[in-house]
Design a protein around this motif. Sequence first.
Motif, short mmCIF file in Angstrom:
data_model
loop_
_atom_site.label_atom_id
_atom_site.label_comp_id
_atom_site.label_asym_id
_atom_site.label_seq_id
_atom_site.Cartn_x
_atom_site.Cartn_y
_atom_site.Cartn_z
N TYR A 163 26.87 35.23 52.81
CA TYR A 163 27.03 36.30 51.83
C TYR A 163 27.47 37.57 52.55
CZ TYR A 163 26.14 38.60 47.36
OH TYR A 163 26.30 39.25 46.15
N GLY A 164 28.59 38.14 52.12
CA GLY A 164 29.08 39.38 52.69
C GLY A 164 29.16 40.46 51.64
N ILE A 165 28.97 41.71 52.07
CA ILE A 165 29.05 42.86 51.17
C ILE A 165 30.02 43.86 51.78
CG2 ILE A 165 27.76 44.79 50.17
CD1 ILE A 165 25.26 42.99 50.24
N ILE A 166 30.95 44.33 50.94
CA ILE A 166 31.92 45.33 51.38
C ILE A 166 31.83 46.52 50.44
CG2 ILE A 166 34.36 45.86 51.74
CD1 ILE A 166 34.82 42.86 52.29
N CYS A 167 31.53 47.70 50.99
CA CYS A 167 31.52 48.93 50.20
C CYS A 167 32.96 49.43 50.09
CB CYS A 167 30.63 49.98 50.84
SG CYS A 167 30.50 51.47 49.84
N THR A 168 33.40 49.67 48.87
CA THR A 168 34.80 50.05 48.64
C THR A 168 34.97 51.55 48.40
OG1 THR A 168 34.61 49.61 46.27
CG2 THR A 168 35.35 47.79 47.68
N ASP A 169 33.92 52.32 48.59
CA ASP A 169 34.02 53.77 48.39
C ASP A 169 34.88 54.41 49.49
OD1 ASP A 169 32.34 53.55 46.22
OD2 ASP A 169 30.55 54.12 47.31
N TYR A 170 35.10 55.65 49.32
CA TYR A 170 35.75 56.50 50.32
C TYR A 170 37.26 56.34 50.35
CZ TYR A 170 30.88 55.83 51.46
OH TYR A 170 29.53 55.67 51.35
N GLY A 171 37.84 55.58 49.42
CA GLY A 171 39.28 55.52 49.26
C GLY A 171 40.04 54.97 50.45
N ASN A 172 39.37 54.21 51.31
CA ASN A 172 40.03 53.70 52.49
C ASN A 172 40.35 52.22 52.31
OD1 ASN A 172 40.87 52.90 55.01
ND2 ASN A 172 39.33 54.09 56.11
N ASN A 173 41.49 51.95 51.67
CA ASN A 173 41.88 50.57 51.41
C ASN A 173 42.14 49.79 52.68
OD1 ASN A 173 41.57 51.05 48.72
ND2 ASN A 173 43.73 51.00 48.23
N ASP A 174 42.62 50.47 53.74
CA ASP A 174 42.85 49.77 55.00
C ASP A 174 41.55 49.22 55.56
OD1 ASP A 174 45.58 50.26 54.90
OD2 ASP A 174 45.46 52.05 56.17
N ALA A 175 40.47 50.00 55.46
CA ALA A 175 39.17 49.54 55.95
C ALA A 175 38.66 48.36 55.12
CB ALA A 175 38.16 50.69 55.92
N VAL A 176 38.87 48.41 53.81
CA VAL A 176 38.46 47.30 52.94
C VAL A 176 39.25 46.05 53.32
CG1 VAL A 176 38.47 46.42 50.57
CG2 VAL A 176 37.71 48.77 51.03
N ALA A 177 40.56 46.19 53.49
CA ALA A 177 41.40 45.04 53.83
C ALA A 177 41.01 44.45 55.19
CB ALA A 177 42.88 45.45 53.83
N THR A 178 40.75 45.31 56.16
CA THR A 178 40.35 44.85 57.49
C THR A 178 39.04 44.08 57.43
OG1 THR A 178 41.52 46.68 58.56
CG2 THR A 178 39.76 45.60 59.84
N ARG A 179 38.06 44.63 56.73
CA ARG A 179 36.75 43.98 56.62
C ARG A 179 36.87 42.65 55.86
NH1 ARG A 179 32.31 42.14 58.26
NH2 ARG A 179 30.48 42.39 56.96
N LEU A 180 37.64 42.65 54.77
CA LEU A 180 37.81 41.43 53.99
C LEU A 180 38.50 40.35 54.82
CD1 LEU A 180 37.58 39.74 51.46
CD2 LEU A 180 39.62 40.89 50.57
N ASN A 181 39.57 40.70 55.52
CA ASN A 181 40.25 39.71 56.36
C ASN A 181 39.31 39.16 57.43
OD1 ASN A 181 42.89 39.40 55.31
ND2 ASN A 181 43.47 41.39 56.15
N ALA A 182 38.49 40.02 58.02
CA ALA A 182 37.54 39.56 59.04
C ALA A 182 36.55 38.56 58.45
CB ALA A 182 36.81 40.76 59.65
N LEU A 183 36.02 38.85 57.27
CA LEU A 183 35.07 37.92 56.64
C LEU A 183 35.74 36.61 56.25
CD1 LEU A 183 32.96 40.31 54.37
CD2 LEU A 183 32.21 39.13 56.45
N LEU A 184 36.95 36.68 55.71
CA LEU A 184 37.64 35.46 55.29
C LEU A 184 38.10 34.62 56.48
CD1 LEU A 184 39.74 36.81 52.29
CD2 LEU A 184 37.68 35.36 52.21
N ASP A 185 38.33 35.25 57.63
CA ASP A 185 38.76 34.51 58.80
C ASP A 185 37.60 33.81 59.51
OD1 ASP A 185 41.40 35.20 58.35
OD2 ASP A 185 41.39 36.88 59.79
N GLU A 186 36.38 34.22 59.21
CA GLU A 186 35.22 33.56 59.81
C GLU A 186 35.03 32.19 59.18
OE1 GLU A 186 31.66 35.89 59.44
OE2 GLU A 186 32.54 37.62 60.46
N PRO A 187 34.63 31.20 59.96
CA PRO A 187 34.32 29.90 59.35
C PRO A 187 33.14 30.05 58.40
CG PRO A 187 34.30 29.77 61.77
CD PRO A 187 34.45 31.22 61.40
N ILE A 188 33.15 29.27 57.33
CA ILE A 188 32.04 29.29 56.38
C ILE A 188 30.83 28.68 57.06
CG2 ILE A 188 31.19 28.37 54.19
CD1 ILE A 188 34.06 28.54 53.14
#
Length: 189
Positions: A163-188
């Motif tokens: 289970y991962g949680i990503i806070c999307t506040d602060y208007g930083n879409n690059d940070a959201v994309a980076t964190r999401l890619n990192a979580l999705l690239d990890e093996p389940i």
Amino acid sequence: ANKPYVKRDAARLGIDFSILDTPVLIKNARVVRQQMYIRYWLPEYALRLREFYKADPVTPKPGSMIYLSRHGEPSEVAVRTYPNRLIEEMVKSRGGTVLRTNETSFESYVAAAAEAETVLLDHGSAGYNLVYWQPKRVIEFVSDAWWMNSFLFFAKSLGIDDYGIICTDYGNNDAVATRLNALLDEPIS
């Protein structure tokens, strides 16, 4: 109670209710005591919910991914925003499916079970559709304006440990994309 999905699901379950928008004097009432807080789920509660809804989850296709997007669905409790379009495009680029929760029928949620090995969801009641699915991983998008741990406990009670949680506040879409890619690239796990 005025939401279309509330009316739809109440009718499907045979629950008759009225929406009251003016004060009403109730002289005789039966009050059903809530047995638990909505935030803290135990496995037996989730099992009972699956039994009540007659949910029979299927095993999802390996590598499948679905995003429950709140795009176009305003919050009733707080001002919160999610970079829906960014996340939708990222999910689609990885071969995933996007369900916009304000446009999705009950039947579509149930049918989506086969595409739900990884579930991404904006914090909101559509997350309870996990009861119909057997994901191996959940990633929740949250806002400091409104978040509670309900889906974290709900997922755990359904046997979902990744289970991962990503806070999307602060208007930083690059940070959201980076964190999401990192979580999705990890093996389940």
